[in-house]
Scaffold this active site. Structure first.
Site, PDB file in Angstrom:
ATOM      1  N   LEU A  64       0.828  -1.213   0.000  1.00  0.00           N
ATOM      2  CA  LEU A  64       0.000   0.000   0.000  1.00  0.00           C
ATOM      3  C   LEU A  64       0.860   1.260   0.000  1.00  0.00           C
ATOM      4  O   LEU A  64       2.053   1.215   0.299  1.00  0.00           O
ATOM      5  CB  LEU A  64      -0.922  -0.047   1.226  1.00  0.00           C
ATOM      6  CG  LEU A  64      -1.959  -1.191   1.176  1.00  0.00           C
ATOM      7  CD1 LEU A  64      -2.534  -1.505   2.553  1.00  0.00           C
ATOM      8  CD2 LEU A  64      -3.077  -0.848   0.195  1.00  0.00           C
ATOM      9  N   PRO A  65       0.250   2.424  -0.308  1.00  0.00           N
ATOM     10  CA  PRO A  65       1.050   3.637  -0.521  1.00  0.00           C
ATOM     11  C   PRO A  65       1.779   4.170   0.715  1.00  0.00           C
ATOM     12  O   PRO A  65       2.898   4.654   0.591  1.00  0.00           O
ATOM     13  CB  PRO A  65       0.026   4.681  -0.993  1.00  0.00           C
ATOM     14  CG  PRO A  65      -1.202   3.932  -1.359  1.00  0.00           C
ATOM     15  CD  PRO A  65      -1.170   2.626  -0.643  1.00  0.00           C
ATOM     16  N   LYS A 168      15.267  -0.625   5.407  1.00  0.00           N
ATOM     17  CA  LYS A 168      14.872  -0.031   4.114  1.00  0.00           C
ATOM     18  C   LYS A 168      15.221   1.467   4.060  1.00  0.00           C
ATOM     19  O   LYS A 168      15.796   1.947   3.090  1.00  0.00           O
ATOM     20  CB  LYS A 168      13.367  -0.257   3.930  1.00  0.00           C
ATOM     21  CG  LYS A 168      12.704   0.530   2.841  1.00  0.00           C
ATOM     22  CD  LYS A 168      12.892  -0.076   1.485  1.00  0.00           C
ATOM     23  CE  LYS A 168      12.308   0.818   0.418  1.00  0.00           C
ATOM     24  NZ  LYS A 168      12.582   0.355  -0.918  1.00  0.00           N
TER      25      LYS A 168
HETATM   26  P1  NAD Z   1       0.879   2.250  -6.367  1.00  0.00           P
HETATM   27  O1  NAD Z   1       0.303   3.572  -6.041  1.00  0.00           O
HETATM   28  O2  NAD Z   1       1.112   1.857  -7.786  1.00  0.00           O
HETATM   29  O3  NAD Z   1      -0.026   1.094  -5.699  1.00  0.00           O
HETATM   30  C1  NAD Z   1      -0.713   1.214  -4.485  1.00  0.00           C
HETATM   31  C2  NAD Z   1      -2.047   0.516  -4.675  1.00  0.00           C
HETATM   32  O4  NAD Z   1      -2.741   0.531  -3.421  1.00  0.00           O
HETATM   33  C3  NAD Z   1      -2.953   1.206  -5.698  1.00  0.00           C
HETATM   34  O5  NAD Z   1      -3.367   0.273  -6.680  1.00  0.00           O
HETATM   35  C4  NAD Z   1      -4.115   1.714  -4.859  1.00  0.00           C
HETATM   36  O6  NAD Z   1      -5.354   1.703  -5.547  1.00  0.00           O
HETATM   37  C5  NAD Z   1      -4.109   0.732  -3.708  1.00  0.00           C
HETATM   38  N1  NAD Z   1      -4.770   1.214  -2.509  1.00  0.00           N
HETATM   39  C6  NAD Z   1      -4.679   2.443  -1.934  1.00  0.00           C
HETATM   40  N2  NAD Z   1      -5.457   2.491  -0.828  1.00  0.00           N
HETATM   41  C7  NAD Z   1      -6.040   1.270  -0.715  1.00  0.00           C
HETATM   42  C8  NAD Z   1      -6.951   0.716   0.217  1.00  0.00           C
HETATM   43  N3  NAD Z   1      -7.413   1.404   1.260  1.00  0.00           N
HETATM   44  N4  NAD Z   1      -7.358  -0.568   0.023  1.00  0.00           N
HETATM   45  C9  NAD Z   1      -6.887  -1.300  -1.033  1.00  0.00           C
HETATM   46  N5  NAD Z   1      -6.038  -0.808  -1.950  1.00  0.00           N
HETATM   47  C10 NAD Z   1      -5.615   0.463  -1.782  1.00  0.00           C
HETATM   48  O7  NAD Z   1       2.241   2.167  -5.528  1.00  0.00           O
HETATM   49  P2  NAD Z   1       3.466   1.154  -5.749  1.00  0.00           P
HETATM   50  O8  NAD Z   1       4.481   1.772  -6.629  1.00  0.00           O
HETATM   51  O9  NAD Z   1       2.916  -0.194  -6.061  1.00  0.00           O
HETATM   52  O10 NAD Z   1       4.085   1.163  -4.277  1.00  0.00           O
HETATM   53  C11 NAD Z   1       3.499   0.433  -3.213  1.00  0.00           C
HETATM   54  C12 NAD Z   1       4.449   0.465  -2.018  1.00  0.00           C
HETATM   55  O11 NAD Z   1       5.698  -0.098  -2.408  1.00  0.00           O
HETATM   56  C13 NAD Z   1       4.748   1.875  -1.505  1.00  0.00           C
HETATM   57  O12 NAD Z   1       4.774   1.842  -0.108  1.00  0.00           O
HETATM   58  C14 NAD Z   1       6.115   2.184  -2.119  1.00  0.00           C
HETATM   59  O13 NAD Z   1       6.845   3.112  -1.348  1.00  0.00           O
HETATM   60  C15 NAD Z   1       6.751   0.804  -2.100  1.00  0.00           C
HETATM   61  N6  NAD Z   1       7.814   0.613  -3.099  1.00  0.00           N
HETATM   62  C16 NAD Z   1       7.629   0.973  -4.398  1.00  0.00           C
HETATM   63  C17 NAD Z   1       8.658   0.758  -5.321  1.00  0.00           C
HETATM   64  C18 NAD Z   1       8.474   1.150  -6.778  1.00  0.00           C
HETATM   65  O14 NAD Z   1       9.466   1.136  -7.517  1.00  0.00           O
HETATM   66  N7  NAD Z   1       7.269   1.479  -7.232  1.00  0.00           N
HETATM   67  C19 NAD Z   1       9.867   0.166  -4.928  1.00  0.00           C
HETATM   68  C20 NAD Z   1      10.015  -0.230  -3.598  1.00  0.00           C
HETATM   69  C21 NAD Z   1       8.985   0.000  -2.694  1.00  0.00           C
END
Ligand code: NAD
Length: 298
Positions: A64-65, A168
Site C-alpha cells: 500500500l502507498p 529499508k
Molecule cells: P501504487 O500507487 O502503484 O499502488 C498502491 C495501490 O494501493 C494502488 O493500486 C491503490 O489503488 C491501492 N490502494 C490504496 N489504498 C487502498 C486501500 N485502502 N485498500 C486497497 N487498496 C488500496 O504504488 P506502488 O508503486 O505499487 O508502491 C506500493 C508500495 O511499495 C509503496 O509503499 C512504495 O513506497 C513501495 N515501493 C515501491 C517501489 C516502486 O518502484 N514502485 C519500490 C520499492 C517499494
C-alpha cells in the site's frame, strides 16, 4: 496456501501474480477496478472489500502507498476479519513507528505479523526477484518466509518488528546520498574536460566506485544499461525517493541522529521533485546538478 493480497498497484500487481505462479490461491483486493481486472487476468480471485478477501486465508500480504493507509486497512478490515492465527506481511514502505504499532495490534488479537519492505522496483516485482528485509519475531519470520520466497530472490530477517522498515530507510538514505554524489562527480568531470566514459573507467575500479555509478549510472551511454539510457523512464521514481528520504529523516529525528548528508539529499530531492512531475527515475536529478546548458549525452 490461501493468501489475501491488498494493494495491486505497480508493485503489488506483479507480486500477486507471482504468488499465483508459486501455486498459492490469491484472494485480491484494491480500490481500483483496473487493478482488479489485471489481477484476474493473472489468476487471482478478486473481491469488493479487504475484509471479504481475508476470509479463510492463511496469510495476508499488503503493498500500500503509506503508513496511514496501512494502519487503516489493518485496523478496519484485516484484524478480526482474517481467521485467528493467520500471518500478516506488510510489504509497503512505511514509518517504523506505524509498522510497530500495527504489528502490536495484530499480535494482541492473536495474529503474527512482519514488516517486509522490498528493495527492487517494478521490474523486480514482476520478475519475482525482489529482496525482502523482514522485521518480526523468529516465529513470524519462519511463517512469512515461504510466502516471500514466491516473490523474491532474497529474504533477510532484520530482527524485531519495525527493523525491516529501519533497514529499508537507512539503505535508501544512503542510496539518495551516493546518487547525488555520483551525479556531482560526473558533472564536475565533464566541466573539467574529462570524458565521462574515461572517468567511469577510472572511478569504477577506484575508491569512488558505488552502486549508483556501476549499476545505475545517471549518465546515458555510460556503464550498464540504466534508466538514463531510456530517457529516465521506468526505474525508481523521484517522488518515491523523496518519500523514503522523508521517512528516513523523520526516523533520524526521533532517534536523535544528526544525518546531515541525508538532510541535504532530502532538500535536493525536494527541490527537484517540486520542479518536475516526480515520475522520472531518481537518477534524473543529474539534470538539476549539471551546470546550465551542459549536454547530458556522452
Ligand atoms: P501504487 O500507487 O502503484 O499502488 C498502491 C495501490 O494501493 C494502488 O493500486 C491503490 O489503488 C491501492 N490502494 C490504496 N489504498 C487502498 C486501500 N485502502 N485498500 C486497497 N487498496 C488500496 O504504488 P506502488 O508503486 O505499487 O508502491 C506500493 C508500495 O511499495 C509503496 O509503499 C512504495 O513506497 C513501495 N515501493 C515501491 C517501489 C516502486 O518502484 N514502485 C519500490 C520499492 C517499494
Amino acid at each position: 496456501m490461501k493468501i489475501a493480497f491488498i494493494g495491486l498497484g505497480n508493485m503489488g500487481g506483479g507480486m500477486a501474480a507471482n504468488l499465483v505462479k508459486a501455486g498459492h490461491g490469491v484472494r485480491a483486493f484494491d480500490l481500483s477496478e483496473q487493478a482488479l481486472a489485471a489481477a484476474r487476468e493473472h489468476g487471482c480471485e478478486t473481491f469488493t472489500s479487504a475484509s471479504e478477501a481475508c476470509e479463510g486465508v492463511d496469510a495476508v500480504v499488503s503493498m500500500l502507498p503509506n503508513g496511514t493507509v496501512v494502519k487503516s486497512v489493518y485496523t478496519s478490515d484485516v484484524i478480526g476479519k482474517a481467521p485467528g492465527g493467520a500471518v500478516f506481511l506488510d510489504c509497503s514502505t512505511i514509518d517504523v513507528a506505524t509498522a510497530r504499532e500495527v504489528a502490536e495490534a495484530a499480535e494482541a488479537a492473536g495474529y503474527a505479523m512482519v514488516d517486509a519492505p522490498v528493495s527492487g522496483g517494478i521490474a523486480a516485482a514482476e520478475a519475482g526477484t525482489l529482496t525482502f528485509m523482514v522485521g518480526g519475531t523468529d516465529d513470524a519470520f519462519k511463517r512469512a518466509e515461504p510466502v516471500l520466497q514466491g516473490m523474491g530472490k532474497a529474504v533477510i530477517h532484520a530482527g524485531q518488528s519495525g527493523n525491516g522498515q529501519a533497514a529499508k530507510i537507512c539503505n535508501n538514505m544512503l542510496l539518495g546520498i551516493h546518487m547525488i554524489g555520483t551525479c556531482e562527480a560526473f558533472a564536475m568531470a565533464k566541466k573539467l574536460g574529462l570524458d565521462p566514459q574515461t572517468f567511469y573507467d577510472i572511478s569504477s575500479v577506484s575508491s569512488g566506485q558505488c552502486w549508483s555509478m556501476t549499476s545505475y549510472c545517471p549518465l546515458p551511454g555510460v556503464g550498464p544499461k540504466s534508466p538514463a539510457d531510456n530517457g529516465y523512464q521506468g526505474g525508481f521514481a523521484t517522488a518515491l525517493m523523496l518519500k523514503d528520504l522523508k521517512l528516513a529523516l523523520a526516523a533520524a529525528d526521533t532517534a536523535g541522529v544528526d544525518t546531515q548528508m541525508g538532510r541535504r539529499a532530502l532538500k535536493l530531492y525536494d527541490n527537484f521533485n517540486s520542479e518536475t512531475t516526480g515520475q522520472s527515475d531518481f537518477s534524473s536529478i543529474i539534470q538539476m546538478l549539471l551546470p546550465a546548458g551542459q549536454d547530458l549525452s556522452n
